[in-house]
Design a protein around this motif. Structure first.
Motif, PDB file in Angstrom:
ATOM      1  N   UNK A 174      28.826  22.454   1.363  1.00 16.81           N
ATOM      2  CA  UNK A 174      29.549  22.662   0.182  1.00 16.81           C
ATOM      3  C   UNK A 174      30.274  21.519  -0.367  1.00 16.81           C
ATOM      4  N   UNK A 175      30.989  20.671   0.483  1.00 16.72           N
ATOM      5  CA  UNK A 175      31.930  19.855   0.060  1.00 16.72           C
ATOM      6  C   UNK A 175      31.039  18.543  -0.324  1.00 16.72           C
ATOM      7  N   UNK A 176      29.911  18.413   0.098  1.00 19.48           N
ATOM      8  CA  UNK A 176      28.897  17.392  -0.319  1.00 19.48           C
ATOM      9  C   UNK A 176      27.963  17.549  -1.606  1.00 19.48           C
ATOM     10  N   UNK A 177      27.980  19.068  -1.871  1.00 20.09           N
ATOM     11  CA  UNK A 177      27.341  19.532  -2.964  1.00 20.09           C
ATOM     12  C   UNK A 177      25.723  19.316  -2.737  1.00 20.09           C
ATOM     13  N   UNK A 191      20.647  11.334   3.186  1.00 16.94           N
ATOM     14  CA  UNK A 191      19.148  12.015   3.038  1.00 16.94           C
ATOM     15  C   UNK A 191      19.086  11.807   1.325  1.00 16.94           C
ATOM     16  N   UNK A 192      20.022  11.517   0.644  1.00 18.24           N
ATOM     17  CA  UNK A 192      19.952  11.756  -0.605  1.00 18.24           C
ATOM     18  C   UNK A 192      19.942  13.199  -1.436  1.00 18.24           C
ATOM     19  N   UNK A 193      20.569  14.141  -0.399  1.00 19.35           N
ATOM     20  CA  UNK A 193      20.532  15.455  -0.865  1.00 19.35           C
ATOM     21  C   UNK A 193      22.057  15.855  -1.322  1.00 19.35           C
ATOM     22  N   UNK A 194      23.018  15.097  -1.446  1.00 17.15           N
ATOM     23  CA  UNK A 194      24.186  15.317  -1.869  1.00 17.15           C
ATOM     24  C   UNK A 194      24.515  14.866  -3.384  1.00 17.15           C
ATOM     25  N   UNK A 195      25.015  16.187  -3.925  1.00 22.35           N
ATOM     26  CA  UNK A 195      25.062  15.964  -5.456  1.00 22.35           C
ATOM     27  C   UNK A 195      26.450  15.628  -6.009  1.00 22.35           C
ATOM     28  N   UNK A 196      27.624  15.678  -5.119  1.00 23.37           N
ATOM     29  CA  UNK A 196      29.056  15.657  -5.245  1.00 23.37           C
ATOM     30  C   UNK A 196      29.284  13.986  -5.343  1.00 23.37           C
ATOM     31  N   UNK A 197      29.715  13.482  -6.473  1.00 23.61           N
ATOM     32  CA  UNK A 197      29.904  12.127  -6.666  1.00 23.61           C
ATOM     33  C   UNK A 197      31.226  11.637  -7.136  1.00 23.61           C
ATOM     34  N   UNK A 198      31.961  10.639  -6.853  1.00 31.13           N
ATOM     35  CA  UNK A 198      31.354   9.689  -5.686  1.00 31.13           C
ATOM     36  C   UNK A 198      31.660  10.500  -4.055  1.00 31.13           C
ATOM     37  N   UNK A 199      31.089   9.729  -3.346  1.00 34.52           N
ATOM     38  CA  UNK A 199      31.249  10.205  -1.941  1.00 34.52           C
ATOM     39  C   UNK A 199      32.774   9.788  -1.437  1.00 34.52           C
ATOM     40  N   UNK A 200      33.442  10.834  -0.922  1.00 29.10           N
ATOM     41  CA  UNK A 200      34.920  10.624  -0.557  1.00 29.10           C
ATOM     42  C   UNK A 200      34.913   9.427   0.679  1.00 29.10           C
ATOM     43  N   UNK A 201      35.853   8.502   0.651  1.00 29.31           N
ATOM     44  CA  UNK A 201      35.811   7.349   1.322  1.00 29.31           C
ATOM     45  C   UNK A 201      35.920   7.879   3.003  1.00 29.31           C
ATOM     46  N   UNK A 202      36.576   8.872   3.058  1.00 30.71           N
ATOM     47  CA  UNK A 202      36.900   9.458   4.499  1.00 30.71           C
ATOM     48  C   UNK A 202      36.548  10.961   4.306  1.00 30.71           C
TER      49      UNK A 202
END
Length: 506
Positions: free
Chosen positions: A419-422, A477-488
């Motif tokens: 969920x958190x990576x979308x 894998x390029x499957x995440x839609x939540x951008x930008x990626x959190x640093x931590x």
């Protein structure tokens, strides 16, 4: 069929806003306390939120604090006279309820008390569960939940979840709209056919019915709702996963970490050794009710067993298979109790200094062997874990602490990572990432005690690391839609977690 939905409060739902945290209200998993009052698509300012009060507030489990409402809150929200005059902190409430729960002799009584608490005061329920997880998990989960399923008709008091029966065929979308939450992130759906090895507690065959459900879910909640198939029998589970794995965000922890254990182990061996997956599968042998799965049985095997049909003469039972194959690890997932007999355990112990014995079937009555049996029959040399909890065992003057190989270690953190990576799809490498993160949480001190899993008391920290690893793999894998990626990602996962602490109402 029952689906349990957890989501974010919709804009039309009455709620009480904690103005101390008003700056964080915005919705979505990125907000620490935003889960109660906003959807991801919609920012809600404090003065637009409808506020529950008085009698209704005390009977809304999401916002009720019982005797913890302070004087100002009682005045502002019309609670005077509706509560005894005493003011009690959440910590004292917790101590009182735990004292009461411990008075019950039967686990099912404790289970019913916990369910009553959840229906009356949701945050206190989760506070109890978080602070006393090792004591209460066997009450609200395995093994007591098995008895609760069997006696559900007798103990039913209030519905928890959404029930979709064959009577609703053709109207499933309408049924979904009856659920009060509008922004749903995770759905756990079951047909009840193989709950804990108890047998079929649900519907019969229903391909069209399931397809209508899957279509309605996506139509009502969007592309990114994560659907966990729970306790579907194998003959349906594999087909459902294959059918919807490419069109929906779905996973099934029972087969992707059940029969799928073999495939994931082979995949991990392949990754570490660079050997072809076909060669790695040959390191793993499966046994079913007809004996060792071998190539001469291939024509009659179910499709998901065929990759494990290796060249070997037929072997009719587990004991002979163990003596013949001489495995280092014995994993039981058949749902049939007492299959790891004394002869089987003694056999694997005869050619392994530290035999690994995982009796994973639930409930306790269906465990392949008990912890005491594993340690006694192996003369204290077994590395043991089970699906149901067992108490520590004393053998030959030494205390052995059995591990619990429970999927509760994995699927909450896995779901959070998705969920958190979308993430838009679930990939097997994400399941491996979850397993690797769990393994990294086992310390040398745990190993010295014979534990193969970390203490469940650290489950929130464990889940945060699992979520971070799963999310990282989704991004890779390029499957995440939540951008930008959190640093931590670990800190981000922790910030997304539910807080059971009471909030200050104004």
């Amino acid at each position: 069929m029952e689906s349990t939905m957890k989501g974010i409060r919709g804009d039309n739902a009455p709620c009480v806003l904690d103005l101390d945290d008003a700056a964080t209200v915005g919705g979505g998993v990125g907000d620490t306390y935003g889960e109660d009052c906003a959807t991801e698509e919609q920012l809600v300012t404090p003065w637009t939120v409808s506020v529950a009060s008085g009698y209704n507030l005390l009977r809304d489990p999401r916002y009720n604090k019982g005797l913890a409402f302070n004087e100002r809150e009682r005045e502002t929200h019309y609670l005077r006279g509706l509560l005894p005059p005493a003011i009690v902190s959440q910590e004292l409430q917790e101590r009182k309820i735990m004292h009461n729960i411990r008075q019950y002799q039967l686990p099912l009584q404790k289970y019913m008390a916990m369910m009553d608490l959840q229906e009356g005061n949701e945050r206190l329920f989760y506070k109890l569960l978080i602070d006393n997880v090792e004591e209460l998990l066997p009450v609200v989960y395995t093994p007591t939940v098995g008895e609760a399923c069997q006696k559900y008709g007798s103990i039913f008091s209030r519905p928890q979840g959404l029930y979709i029966s064959l009577k609703e065929k053709g109207k499933i979308l309408e049924v979904l709209k009856n659920w009060p939450e509008r922004s749903i992130q995770v759905i756990v759906v079951t047909d009840g056919e193989r709950i804990l090895g108890l047998g079929d507690l649900g519907c019969q065959e229903y391909a069209d019915f399931l397809h209508e459900f899957m279509t309605a879910v996506k139509q009502n909640y969007g592309e990114k709702v994560l659907i966990q198939f729970e306790d579907f029998a194998n003959h349906n589970a594999f087909e459902l996963l294959a059918k919807y794995g490419t069109t929906h965000l779905v996973f099934n922890d029972d087969i992707q970490a059940g029969t799928g254990i073999a495939e994931l182990i082979a995949l991990e061996i392949s990754r570490q050794t660079k050997a072809p997956i076909e060669e790695c599968r040959k390191k793993i042998w499966l046994v079913d009710s007809k004996g060792l799965i071998v190539s001469s049985r291939k024509e009659t095997l179910q499709h998901f067993k065929k990759p494990w049909a290796h060249e070997h003469e037929p072997v009719g039972n587990l004991l002979d298979a163990v003596k013949t194959i001489k495995p280092t690890v014995l994993i039981g997932t058949s749902g049939k109790g007492q299959t790891f007999t004394q002869e089987v355990v003694e056999a694997i112990s005869s050619f392994n200094e530290r035999p690994v014995i995982f009796a994973l079937s639930n409930p306790t009555s269906q465990s392949e062997c008990t912890a005491e049996q594993a340690y006694t029959w192996s003369k204290g040399r077994a590395v043991f874990a089970s699906g149901s909890p067992f108490d520590p065992v004393e053998y030959d003057g030494k205390i052995y602490v059995p591990g619990q190989a429970n999927n509760a270690y994995i699927f909450p953190g896995f779901g959070l990572g998705v969920v958190m990576s979308g993430a838009i799809r679930v990939h097997d490498d994400m399941l491996l990432a979850a397993s690797e993160a769990l393994a990294q949480q086992v310390t040398q001190e745990n190993f010295d005690k014979g534990l193969t899993y970390p203490p469940f008391s650290n489950i929130r920290k464990i889940s945060a690391h699992i979520a971070a690893n799963v999310a990282a793999k989704a991004y890779e894998l390029g499957l995440a839609s939540r951008r930008p990626r959190p640093k931590d990602l670990v800190k981000y996962a922790e910030s997304c977690m539910y807080s059971p602490l009471y909030r200050n109402y104004r």
